[in-house]
Design a protein around this motif. Structure first.
Motif, mmCIF file in Angstrom:
data_model
loop_
_atom_site.group_PDB
_atom_site.id
_atom_site.type_symbol
_atom_site.label_atom_id
_atom_site.label_comp_id
_atom_site.label_asym_id
_atom_site.label_seq_id
_atom_site.Cartn_x
_atom_site.Cartn_y
_atom_site.Cartn_z
ATOM 1 N N LEU A 117 -13.037 -16.031 -27.726
ATOM 2 C CA LEU A 117 -12.380 -16.299 -26.444
ATOM 3 C C LEU A 117 -11.137 -17.168 -26.640
ATOM 4 N N HIS A 118 -11.235 -18.099 -27.572
ATOM 5 C CA HIS A 118 -10.104 -18.976 -27.863
ATOM 6 C C HIS A 118 -8.915 -18.179 -28.389
ATOM 7 N N LEU A 119 -9.186 -17.264 -29.321
ATOM 8 C CA LEU A 119 -8.107 -16.427 -29.862
ATOM 9 C C LEU A 119 -7.468 -15.572 -28.771
ATOM 10 N N LEU A 120 -8.298 -15.060 -27.874
ATOM 11 C CA LEU A 120 -7.763 -14.283 -26.757
ATOM 12 C C LEU A 120 -6.888 -15.164 -25.872
ATOM 13 N N ALA A 121 -7.343 -16.378 -25.603
ATOM 14 C CA ALA A 121 -6.598 -17.277 -24.722
ATOM 15 C C ALA A 121 -5.232 -17.641 -25.288
ATOM 16 N N VAL A 122 -5.182 -17.983 -26.594
ATOM 17 C CA VAL A 122 -3.897 -18.403 -27.168
ATOM 18 C C VAL A 122 -2.922 -17.239 -27.275
ATOM 19 N N LEU A 148 -2.833 -14.981 -24.857
ATOM 20 C CA LEU A 148 -2.463 -14.726 -23.465
ATOM 21 C C LEU A 148 -1.492 -15.767 -22.936
ATOM 22 N N GLY A 149 -1.603 -16.991 -23.423
ATOM 23 C CA GLY A 149 -0.788 -18.075 -22.885
ATOM 24 C C GLY A 149 -0.418 -19.091 -23.945
ATOM 25 N N PRO A 150 0.275 -20.152 -23.563
ATOM 26 C CA PRO A 150 0.773 -21.139 -24.525
ATOM 27 C C PRO A 150 -0.315 -22.059 -25.062
ATOM 28 N N LEU A 151 -0.148 -22.487 -26.305
ATOM 29 C CA LEU A 151 -1.051 -23.453 -26.914
ATOM 30 C C LEU A 151 -1.101 -24.743 -26.110
ATOM 31 N N SER A 152 0.042 -25.134 -25.560
ATOM 32 C CA SER A 152 0.123 -26.388 -24.822
ATOM 33 C C SER A 152 -0.691 -26.367 -23.541
ATOM 34 N N VAL A 153 -1.165 -25.188 -23.132
ATOM 35 C CA VAL A 153 -2.080 -25.081 -21.990
ATOM 36 C C VAL A 153 -3.518 -24.918 -22.482
ATOM 37 N N VAL A 154 -3.711 -24.051 -23.455
ATOM 38 C CA VAL A 154 -5.060 -23.709 -23.907
ATOM 39 C C VAL A 154 -5.769 -24.889 -24.561
ATOM 40 N N GLN A 155 -5.105 -25.579 -25.495
ATOM 41 C CA GLN A 155 -5.781 -26.621 -26.265
ATOM 42 C C GLN A 155 -6.300 -27.771 -25.403
ATOM 43 N N PRO A 156 -5.524 -28.291 -24.446
ATOM 44 C CA PRO A 156 -6.085 -29.363 -23.599
ATOM 45 C C PRO A 156 -7.309 -28.927 -22.801
ATOM 46 N N ILE A 157 -7.374 -27.657 -22.391
ATOM 47 C CA ILE A 157 -8.521 -27.194 -21.606
ATOM 48 C C ILE A 157 -9.811 -27.279 -22.410
ATOM 49 N N MET A 200 -1.111 -16.726 -15.838
ATOM 50 C CA MET A 200 -1.587 -18.038 -16.290
ATOM 51 C C MET A 200 -3.042 -18.279 -15.876
ATOM 52 N N GLY A 201 -3.431 -17.712 -14.721
ATOM 53 C CA GLY A 201 -4.799 -17.886 -14.258
ATOM 54 C C GLY A 201 -5.820 -17.321 -15.224
ATOM 55 N N LEU A 202 -5.513 -16.156 -15.815
ATOM 56 C CA LEU A 202 -6.426 -15.546 -16.775
ATOM 57 C C LEU A 202 -6.536 -16.414 -18.032
ATOM 58 N N THR A 203 -5.408 -16.981 -18.470
ATOM 59 C CA THR A 203 -5.415 -17.862 -19.639
ATOM 60 C C THR A 203 -6.333 -19.049 -19.412
ATOM 61 N N VAL A 204 -6.225 -19.656 -18.245
ATOM 62 C CA VAL A 204 -7.059 -20.819 -17.915
ATOM 63 C C VAL A 204 -8.534 -20.430 -17.867
ATOM 64 N N ALA A 205 -8.840 -19.286 -17.244
ATOM 65 C CA ALA A 205 -10.234 -18.849 -17.123
ATOM 66 C C ALA A 205 -10.852 -18.583 -18.493
ATOM 67 N N VAL A 206 -10.129 -17.882 -19.351
ATOM 68 C CA VAL A 206 -10.649 -17.573 -20.682
ATOM 69 C C VAL A 206 -10.804 -18.856 -21.503
ATOM 70 N N SER A 207 -9.858 -19.777 -21.349
ATOM 71 C CA SER A 207 -9.928 -21.053 -22.074
ATOM 72 C C SER A 207 -11.142 -21.857 -21.633
ATOM 73 N N LEU A 208 -11.438 -21.846 -20.347
ATOM 74 C CA LEU A 208 -12.608 -22.560 -19.839
ATOM 75 C C LEU A 208 -13.901 -21.966 -20.400
ATOM 76 N N LEU A 209 -13.969 -20.647 -20.472
ATOM 77 C CA LEU A 209 -15.143 -20.002 -21.059
ATOM 78 C C LEU A 209 -15.295 -20.387 -22.531
ATOM 79 N N ALA A 210 -14.177 -20.452 -23.243
ATOM 80 C CA ALA A 210 -14.216 -20.870 -24.651
ATOM 81 C C ALA A 210 -14.717 -22.301 -24.763
#
Length: 294
Positions: free
Chosen positions: A62-67, A69-78, A1-11
């Motif tokens: 980066l967004h495509l990579l994040a979604v 890697l992890g759930p939309l319900s985490v990526v989109q709010p970030i 989950m940490g990688l998902t959050v990091a990639v989402s933040l970069l996006a």
């Protein structure tokens, strides 16, 4: 989950940079009727806007990579962090940041942290058939039709906000479709992906979303258009994650703090947009569009 959050933040950072640069380019473009494709043709000849497009392309990747890697319900709010990035860019360009803006940005970050700290574990797989997508696509389509129509019939601030909301719906839908690409690639490779309806539907959503976002940027200050994009994107994204992919939004014990965190984030986004609009001063309120505004 940490990688998902990091990639989402970069996006989110890339999207924030892209929004500022593209907004400046859109304000300098010749006004046209809503959704005129000539707007994108003209913008493509502006170096600043092209730099924004490059930042957006990086954000999309980066967004495509994040979604995947992890759930939309985490990526989109970030992705709401993109609005905070736009605020910081204003400060770096010499614009004064009000206390209300700083408070709103703080609410976004605190709400997001509260939302993420109670993220449930997930094990969701994308639907195989179009029928599995139907409820989510109908949900997104209904919201899109309502806000896009309001934007076409309205003008000024109404058009700016509604087109921004429309772009947000399309961004979330495109992300959901992109999340399915990983499964298609895994099962059939590039040939299967090239022939999948999810790929071309996502491309269409992305193209229309880009046109709507530029129309929103041209219609008014960045605060209103970007905030509505960032506010509706996580709502639709979380909804599609739950409805289409079966992602758990929360457990019985974490539902309240998770919902509260998302609500605080959205309130912060709205307050930040209000503060940015107020900072535009009398010229913006009278309908003028100074080229220096961000």
């Amino acid at each position: 989950m940490g990688l998902t959050v990091a990639v989402s933040l970069l996006a989110a950072v890339c999207f924030g940079v892209a929004s500022v640069l593209q907004h400046r380019g859109a304000l300098r473009a010749r006004p046209r009727t809503p959704l005129h494709p000539g707007l994108l043709v003209e913008l493509a000849g502006k170096p600043g806007w092209l730099a924004g497009a490059a930042a957006q392309a990086a954000g999309v990747s980066l967004h495509l990579l994040a979604v995947n890697l992890g759930p939309l319900s985490v990526v989109q709010p970030i992705l709401t962090v993109g609005l905070v990035v736009a605020l910081l860019l204003q400060r770096l360009s010499g614009r004064r940041i009000s206390r209300s803006s700083l408070l709103a940005a703080g609410l976004v970050m605190v709400g997001l942290a509260a939302f993420l700290v109670v993220t449930p574990s997930f094990a969701a797989a994308g639907p195989v058939t179009l029928a599995g997508w139907a409820p989510g696509l109908l949900l997104a389509g209904a919201v899109l039709a309502a806000v896009a129509l309001a934007g076409l019939l309205g003008s000024g601030t109404v058009r700016c906000v509604c087109f921004g909301a429309s772009a947000g719906v399309l961004m979330a839908t495109s992300a959901a479709l992109g999340k399915a690409w990983g499964a298609v690639l895994h099962s059939g490779g590039l040939v299967a992906l090239a022939g999948s309806w999810q790929l071309w539907a996502a491309v269409a959503c992305g193209a229309l979303g880009t046109l709507l976002s530029q129309a929103a940027f041209q219609a008014g200050p960045l605060g209103g258009s970007l905030a509505t994009m960032m506010a509706i994107d996580p709502v639709i994204g979380v909804g599609l994650g739950v409805v289409v992919f079966g992602e758990p939004f929360a457990t019985s014990s974490t539902a309240a703090p998770r919902a509260l965190g998302l609500a605080v984030t959205l309130v912060g986004v709205i307050l930040l947009a209000t503060a940015q609009r107020a900072a535009q001063g009398p010229a913006a309120r009278s309908g003028e569009r100074p080229l220096s505004q961000v």
